[in-house]
Enzyme design. Structure first.
Site, PDB file in Angstrom:
ATOM      1  N   ASP A  74      11.659 -28.582   2.097  1.00 42.44           N
ATOM      2  CA  ASP A  74      10.629 -28.501   3.125  1.00 42.44           C
ATOM      3  C   ASP A  74      10.204 -27.028   3.193  1.00 42.44           C
ATOM      4  O   ASP A  74      10.856 -26.152   2.603  1.00 42.44           O
ATOM      5  CB  ASP A  74      11.148 -28.999   4.472  1.00 42.44           C
ATOM      6  CG  ASP A  74      10.000 -29.336   5.430  1.00 42.44           C
ATOM      7  OD1 ASP A  74       8.846 -28.929   5.151  1.00 42.44           O
ATOM      8  OD2 ASP A  74      10.248 -29.981   6.464  1.00 42.44           O
TER       9      ASP A  74
HETATM   10  C1  BGC Z   1       6.911 -30.036   7.550  1.00 39.43           C
HETATM   11  C2  BGC Z   1       6.685 -30.939   6.372  1.00 39.43           C
HETATM   12  C3  BGC Z   1       5.393 -30.598   5.699  1.00 39.43           C
HETATM   13  C4  BGC Z   1       5.428 -29.145   5.290  1.00 39.43           C
HETATM   14  C5  BGC Z   1       4.176 -28.685   4.578  1.00 39.43           C
HETATM   15  C6  BGC Z   1       6.753 -28.578   7.169  1.00 39.43           C
HETATM   16  O1  BGC Z   1       6.730 -27.771   8.299  1.00 39.43           O
HETATM   17  O2  BGC Z   1       8.177 -30.255   8.103  1.00 39.43           O
HETATM   18  O3  BGC Z   1       6.692 -32.282   6.800  1.00 39.43           O
HETATM   19  O4  BGC Z   1       5.176 -31.431   4.602  1.00 39.43           O
HETATM   20  O5  BGC Z   1       5.581 -28.345   6.448  1.00 39.43           O
HETATM   21  O6  BGC Z   1       3.123 -28.541   5.446  1.00 39.43           O
END
Ligand code: BGC
Length: 794
Positions: free
Chosen positions: A295
């Site tokens: 993530d």
């Molecule tokens: C989120 C993810 C997301 C990623 C990219 C993160 O803060 O938890 O779900 O895909 O950001 O934007």
């Protein structure tokens, strides 16, 4: 030198050098030709400070669709911005390109309810780049219709493809452990079977377009509070049966191109740094073939991530590249590990639209997809209450429309799960589009009141927080009485919004505000005094309290957050154009204190050990899942705690009969087929969701009284029409995870198959036996907690 020269004169150099080319030469040969630096850069997203030309936006500049994420120590300063400005502005990130080897950059973009990109582009006033907001995951799951969800996926993936994106960062598939989970709207259910089947369906739909998905967040990421530091402590059995099971189903039934690890620690170690999670379970046991990414800013140690098999670090920064290179040079990281990581990435990159040089249109047919969104939305709404046939509207011409969100409807939650859509149809518009009249002065005073409140609302809360809700307008009793004279029916919408970065609160969120309670009471009193009905529409992303007020109203339609066609879709159900057929995939408890995880959600925080300041503040935290396997209905049912509306529950405008339950055998040998006939016994056409629950002998292991093992939805049955539904019970369905033996074991004895219209409304049962204990599957020792957990037991 030759390298940087080639960087700008790709085609010249390609012709000059004999470097192997991705797609033409074997992947192993391409890897052998890569420098250590190239490998490290490929394995770290091109997020900040470097990346393929042309350069990204000026430092500190943030695209509206982009966002900051909590920074890992390796990347201390500034927002993390996907360096995708040159191709897809607003996408969440991209990978590093190595043109000399024919390796393109691939673009990854959020999110679960629709493609999240910037609608407006710098220097391009000729057109807009909006995407369709589909209904949120919780609504899709409430349809219990995997064909429908796949159809949504097909439409969704088409937009991903036509906007030049390679991998969609979704679906989100964490379990609804607690109703306050801030991202529950993005997720499907409290049950792993529903979760896994929904995820597999949408992945198959999206990927049928030749683009990829990233199922997320792997795993046990069931809260937002301290999401980057929290150590989630869970038993191996609860992991296997509840939190991993949905991912297992999705991997086996849809082979997503990628998996995204979560932010949290699991039993002491960041998920992206756990080899047992990312390699042993995901790849060796389940057969996952794609690559794994972190993530955004997840985990801490790039070397541990590489060793775990977490191939790609997102969004990436140069420090992480350096750490990887240094570790290989210092012989602390085996170069062969990197080769494996690279190979897995190249295996996916070679399938990507970017590699194939797909000429995307940047102009998907959004009208067509809006129709899919509307249709799916109406199929997943749940009719919770309908006394005195308040719904569908019968002889209703004039509606008194109350509640802010009737006029300012919430299409979906906030954060990366939000979508930049061209419009959202309010309920006011939806009713008017259907030819219904919405009475004045409400139709005028609400929009004015909302506009004024929004103008006064504090600014700058950023994408991480839902805007503060606007308090319900105070309407004098005399004015409500006037409405009761003028209108045929009252509709009151209650709205809730939430999103990544924070969990929900109890006061004025899970529980209604006093202004909302007053509104419900005053409207009900006035309309009931005139013999008129009151209908409540719930425009929410997660569960709220209903027991204290539901008796005062005639009907409740749970519309969830239904995407950009919200008002039209809600009107379709209110008017009876579509018969309600959704059922709850998550329980509505009577009170928050009844929730099995209430005592340990969101866990403990250790403020005295906090580091950093302001945005960079990190607070160590810990949550212990003492609820074990007793999540959702597994708890309510086993411990006989009465919910307000149980898992699997939902009404229809018609009624159904269940008959003729048959098992293919009375003794289990390999599998059993279950069939049951569902008949529409009412007066209008409708669809029914039938659920198969199993009760297993529990002489050795503690077990929930029932567990969902299958579900099926009928087609639109005309009055009097029947359909026979079938289910299959497999050995794994009989088994539970035996931690001592690291195996799925089915105990011998008597099993009961129950077919229910909900988890409580069991229509037919039949029994079968298993003569001898079965060891269904032997797994590896993995994810062992570092401490004893006092788990709930029957
Ligand atoms: C989120 C993810 C997301 C990623 C990219 C993160 O803060 O938890 O779900 O895909 O950001 O934007």
């Amino acid at each position: 030198m030759l390298f940087s020269f080639c960087y700008f004169l790709q085609s010249f150099c390609l012709a000059q050098s004999n470097a192997p080319q991705l797609g033409k030469d074997p992947i192993k040969k391409v890897i052998a030709a890569m420098t250590l630096e190239e490998k490290a850069k490929l394995l770290v997203g091109a997020g900040r400070g470097f990346g393929p030309p042309p350069p990204a936006a000026a430092p500190g500049k943030k695209d509206s669709a982009n966002k900051a994420s909590a920074p890992p120590p390796a990347a201390p300063a500034g927002p993390m911005i996907g360096r995708t400005e040159s191709k897809v502005p607003g996408a969440a990130g991209n990978t590093y390109a190595i043109p000399r080897l024919g390796i393109p950059s691939i673009v990854v973009s959020d999110g679960p309810a629709g493609l999240r990109i910037s609608p407006i582009r710098k220097g391009d006033s000729s057109k807009t780049y909006y995407a369709t907001a589909f209904p949120v995951g919780t609504l899709l799951a409430s349809s219990w219709d995997v064909d429908l969800v796949k159809q949504v996926g097909v439409a969704f993936g088409y937009e991903v493809h036509e906007y030049g994106v390679d991998v969609l960062l979704g679906p989100g598939m964490n379990i609804h452990r607690n109703p306050l989970g801030g991202r529950n709207f993005e997720y499907y259910s409290e049950d792993p079977l529903v979760t896994g089947k929904m995820a597999a369906a949408i992945v198959n739909g999206i990927q049928s377009n030749g683009v990829g998905t990233s199922i997320k967040h792997y795993v046990a990421n069931n809260q937002e509070t301290h999401r980057n530091t929290v150590n989630t402590i869970v038993s191996e059995r609860a992991m296997r049966e509840i939190y991993l099971r949905g991912f297992e189903i999705a991997v086996k039934e849809s082979q997503p191109w990628t998996v995204m690890t979560s932010y949290n620690k699991l039993n002491g170690t960041y998920t992206s740094e756990r080899n047992d999670l990312v390699t042993t379970i995901l790849r060796n046991e389940w057969g996952f073939k794609g690559f794994v990414m972190t993530d955004w800013g997840g985990g801490r140690d790039p070397v541990a991530q590489m060793n775990a098999g977490n191939d790609l670090i997102m969004p990436g920064n140069p420090n992480q590249v350096k750490v990887i290179i240094d570790a290989v040079n210092a012989k602390q990281l085996d170069a062969k590990v990197l080769d494996k990581n690279v190979e897995r990435m190249l295996n996916i990159i070679v399938q990507s639209p970017s590699f194939k040089n797909y000429k995307y249109s940047d102009a998907p047919d959004l009208k067509k997809d809006a129709a899919v969104s509307r249709m799916a939305a109406s199929e997943g709404m749940v009719l919770l209450k309908n006394n005195g046939a308040a719904l569908p509207f019968n002889a209703v011409k004039k509606v008194a429309l109350f509640g802010n969100t009737s006029y300012d409807i919430i299409a979906g939650g906030t954060g990366s799960g939000d979508v930049n859509k061209a419009y959202t149809v309010s309920l006011l518009q939806g009713l008017q589009n259907a030819g219904l009249q919405v009475t004045d002065p409400l139709a005028k005073s609400y929009p004015a009141y909302i506009a004024d409140a929004k103008a006064k609302r504090p600014k700058g809360r950023g994408m991480f927080q839902a805007p503060p809700p606007i308090p319900e307008m105070d309407i004098a009793k005399a004015d409500i009485d006037q409405q009761a004279n003028d209108a045929d029916v009252a509709v009151i919408t209650l709205g809730r919004n939430a999103g990544e970065g924070a969990d929900r609160k109890l006061e004025n969120d899970y529980y209604l505000s006093s202004a909302e309670k007053d509104l419900l009471k005053n409207v009900s009193d006035a309309f009931h005094a005139k013999g008129k009905k009151v209908v409540v529409v719930l425009n929410i992303g997660g569960v709220i309290e209903v027991s204290s007020w539901r008796d005062g109203v005639d009907a409740i339609l749970l519309a969830w957050q239904p995407g950009l066609e919200a008002g039209n879709a809600i009107t379709d159900v209110l008017s009876g154009k579509v018969n309600a057929s959704g059922k709850l995939a998550t329980t509505f408890p009577v009170d928050y204190k009844d929730v099995p995880s209430a005592k340990n959600f969101p866990g403990k925080e250790f403020l005295d050990q906090a580091t950093g300041e302001g945005f960079r503040k990190q607070v160590p935290a810990e949550v212990t899942y003492e609820d074990g396997i007793y999540v959702g209905y597994r708890y309510y049912n086993t411990f006989k705690v009465e919910p307000a509306y149980e898992f699997g529950y939902g009404l229809s405008y018609t009624t159904f009969n269940y008959s003729n339950l048959k098992l293919s055998a009375a003794a289990f040998k390999g599998k059993i087929e279950v069939t049951v006939t569902v008949t529409n016994s009412g007066k209008v056409a409708g669809k029914e969701v039938a659920q198969l629950y199993l009760s297993a002998p529990a002489s050795k292991m503690d077990k929930p009284t029932i567990e969902l093992k299958g579900f099926a939805k009928t087609h639109l049955l005309q009055p009097g029409e029947s359909q026979t539904l079938s289910f299959e019970i497999t050995p794994k369905d009989l088994s539970s995870y035996d931690t001592q033996n690291e195996a799925w074991v089915a105990e011998s004895g008597n099993y009961k198959a129950s077919i229910g219209a909900s988890s409580k409304d069991i229509k037919q049962t039949a029994t079968f036996t298993l003569a001898k204990q079965l060891v269904v599957e032997k797994d590896n020792k993995a994810l062992t907690p570092q401490m004893e957990i006092t788990e709930m037991k029957k």
